[in-house]
Motif scaffolding. Sequence first.
Motif, mmCIF file in Angstrom:
data_model
loop_
_atom_site.group_PDB
_atom_site.id
_atom_site.type_symbol
_atom_site.label_atom_id
_atom_site.label_comp_id
_atom_site.label_asym_id
_atom_site.label_seq_id
_atom_site.Cartn_x
_atom_site.Cartn_y
_atom_site.Cartn_z
ATOM 1 N N ASP A 59 41.434 36.409 33.187
ATOM 2 C CA ASP A 59 39.983 36.049 32.564
ATOM 3 C C ASP A 59 39.391 35.003 33.607
ATOM 4 O O ASP A 59 39.791 34.663 34.435
ATOM 5 C CB ASP A 59 40.176 35.109 31.269
ATOM 6 N N TYR A 60 37.896 35.241 33.476
ATOM 7 C CA TYR A 60 37.096 34.185 34.233
ATOM 8 C C TYR A 60 37.166 34.573 35.608
ATOM 9 O O TYR A 60 37.339 33.926 36.509
ATOM 10 C CB TYR A 60 37.459 32.834 33.928
ATOM 11 N N LYS A 61 36.732 35.772 35.953
ATOM 12 C CA LYS A 61 36.971 36.292 37.257
ATOM 13 C C LYS A 61 35.833 35.674 38.142
ATOM 14 O O LYS A 61 35.953 35.654 39.299
ATOM 15 C CB LYS A 61 36.967 37.843 37.243
ATOM 16 N N LYS A 62 34.835 35.318 37.576
ATOM 17 C CA LYS A 62 33.544 35.101 38.339
ATOM 18 C C LYS A 62 33.661 33.742 38.927
ATOM 19 O O LYS A 62 33.553 33.355 40.171
ATOM 20 C CB LYS A 62 32.164 35.116 37.629
ATOM 21 N N GLU A 63 34.518 32.871 37.914
ATOM 22 C CA GLU A 63 34.936 31.594 38.534
ATOM 23 C C GLU A 63 36.211 31.561 39.468
ATOM 24 O O GLU A 63 36.007 30.790 40.537
ATOM 25 C CB GLU A 63 35.281 30.650 37.541
ATOM 26 N N VAL A 64 36.984 32.349 39.135
ATOM 27 C CA VAL A 64 38.157 32.455 40.025
ATOM 28 C C VAL A 64 37.900 32.899 41.420
ATOM 29 O O VAL A 64 38.297 32.631 42.523
ATOM 30 C CB VAL A 64 39.205 33.308 39.572
ATOM 31 N N PHE A 65 37.154 34.212 41.659
ATOM 32 C CA PHE A 65 36.774 34.770 42.888
ATOM 33 C C PHE A 65 35.430 34.238 43.238
ATOM 34 O O PHE A 65 34.959 35.118 44.232
ATOM 35 C CB PHE A 65 36.904 36.232 42.690
ATOM 36 N N LYS A 66 35.001 33.047 43.003
ATOM 37 C CA LYS A 66 34.013 32.431 43.655
ATOM 38 C C LYS A 66 33.852 32.160 45.209
ATOM 39 O O LYS A 66 34.803 31.867 45.799
ATOM 40 C CB LYS A 66 33.568 31.118 42.752
ATOM 41 N N LYS A 67 32.705 32.441 45.855
ATOM 42 C CA LYS A 67 32.651 32.250 47.468
ATOM 43 C C LYS A 67 33.112 30.813 47.489
ATOM 44 O O LYS A 67 32.571 29.880 46.888
ATOM 45 C CB LYS A 67 31.362 32.503 47.866
ATOM 46 N N ILE B 240 37.655 32.720 49.970
ATOM 47 C CA ILE B 240 36.938 33.890 49.585
ATOM 48 C C ILE B 240 35.460 33.840 50.342
ATOM 49 O O ILE B 240 34.895 32.825 50.184
ATOM 50 C CB ILE B 240 36.680 33.909 48.082
ATOM 51 N N ASN B 241 35.140 34.828 51.077
ATOM 52 C CA ASN B 241 33.889 35.205 51.697
ATOM 53 C C ASN B 241 32.826 35.754 50.790
ATOM 54 O O ASN B 241 31.843 35.485 50.666
ATOM 55 C CB ASN B 241 33.994 35.589 53.107
ATOM 56 N N ASN B 242 33.391 36.757 50.113
ATOM 57 C CA ASN B 242 32.674 37.694 49.365
ATOM 58 C C ASN B 242 33.393 38.332 48.405
ATOM 59 O O ASN B 242 34.606 38.553 48.474
ATOM 60 C CB ASN B 242 31.959 38.965 50.222
ATOM 61 N N TYR B 243 32.961 38.499 47.151
ATOM 62 C CA TYR B 243 33.579 39.524 45.886
ATOM 63 C C TYR B 243 32.862 40.245 45.440
ATOM 64 O O TYR B 243 31.537 40.097 45.068
ATOM 65 C CB TYR B 243 34.122 38.123 44.980
ATOM 66 N N ARG B 244 33.557 41.283 45.075
ATOM 67 C CA ARG B 244 32.723 42.411 44.171
ATOM 68 C C ARG B 244 33.626 42.992 43.430
ATOM 69 O O ARG B 244 35.010 43.251 43.627
ATOM 70 C CB ARG B 244 31.978 43.437 45.121
ATOM 71 N N ASP C 192 39.493 44.062 42.058
ATOM 72 C CA ASP C 192 38.663 42.968 42.517
ATOM 73 C C ASP C 192 38.891 43.018 44.190
ATOM 74 O O ASP C 192 39.809 43.087 44.555
ATOM 75 C CB ASP C 192 39.289 41.797 42.080
ATOM 76 N N MET C 193 37.511 43.324 44.440
ATOM 77 C CA MET C 193 37.313 43.504 45.960
ATOM 78 C C MET C 193 36.825 42.406 46.547
ATOM 79 O O MET C 193 35.861 41.779 46.284
ATOM 80 C CB MET C 193 36.386 44.682 46.320
ATOM 81 N N VAL C 194 37.765 41.732 47.645
ATOM 82 C CA VAL C 194 37.522 40.394 48.120
ATOM 83 C C VAL C 194 37.740 40.513 49.781
ATOM 84 O O VAL C 194 38.342 41.100 50.267
ATOM 85 C CB VAL C 194 38.938 39.464 47.781
ATOM 86 N N ILE C 195 36.769 39.827 50.261
ATOM 87 C CA ILE C 195 36.869 39.701 51.740
ATOM 88 C C ILE C 195 37.068 38.079 52.161
ATOM 89 O O ILE C 195 36.239 37.244 51.380
ATOM 90 C CB ILE C 195 35.379 40.082 52.244
ATOM 91 N N PHE C 196 37.973 37.764 52.800
ATOM 92 C CA PHE C 196 38.647 36.692 53.078
ATOM 93 C C PHE C 196 37.788 36.180 54.551
ATOM 94 O O PHE C 196 37.503 36.887 55.341
ATOM 95 C CB PHE C 196 40.090 36.371 53.362
ATOM 96 N N GLU C 197 37.475 34.893 54.630
ATOM 97 C CA GLU C 197 37.065 34.345 55.902
ATOM 98 C C GLU C 197 37.904 34.424 56.905
ATOM 99 O O GLU C 197 37.548 34.865 58.199
ATOM 100 C CB GLU C 197 36.658 33.053 55.983
#
Length: 169
Positions: A24-32, A45-49, A55-60
């Motif tokens: 739950d709370y993906k927007k808070e967990v995967f926040k930039k 986390i640099n980007n999330y969509r 859940d697609m994540v780009i890491f710095e």
Amino acid sequence: MIYIGKLVNTHGIKGEVKIISDIDYKKEVFKKGNHLYVNDDKLTINNYRTHKNFDMVIFEEITDINEALKYKNCNVYIDKNEIKNITLNEELIGYDVYSNRYIGKVSKLMKNKKYDILVIENNEKEYLVPNIKEFVIKEKSIEKEEKVISMIENKKIIINEIEGLINEN
């Protein structure tokens, strides 16, 4: 550390990764800017969509597919301090459960489409309790009752035990 999900694959050549998570709370967990832990590596986390069920994540720290491949099929975790104001259902594992008596300890969560189900174990017995406000008293529904909040903070949950919820047979 709180289990978030599994990094199952890469996407594209620039290091984007696919994570399967039902947290739950993906927007808070995967926040930039938040940090996730994969293979004991702290990644920012640099980007999330979202894309389909992923859940697609780009890491710095990851700039191409070759760097991302070493994390394929690894578990993903977050430090609770990254999301201080949120109580994740996953945190309830290990909590003691009471009504007017001791019921048992939360051993795991089962997911279903509408709500999570707490699996409570006691002396080789297993009880299933829907994790909804009608049954489980949680911080959000009892903010003004300081005594009960302190019990939850001490890893205790109080449930509203209706007839038939906990079958002793």
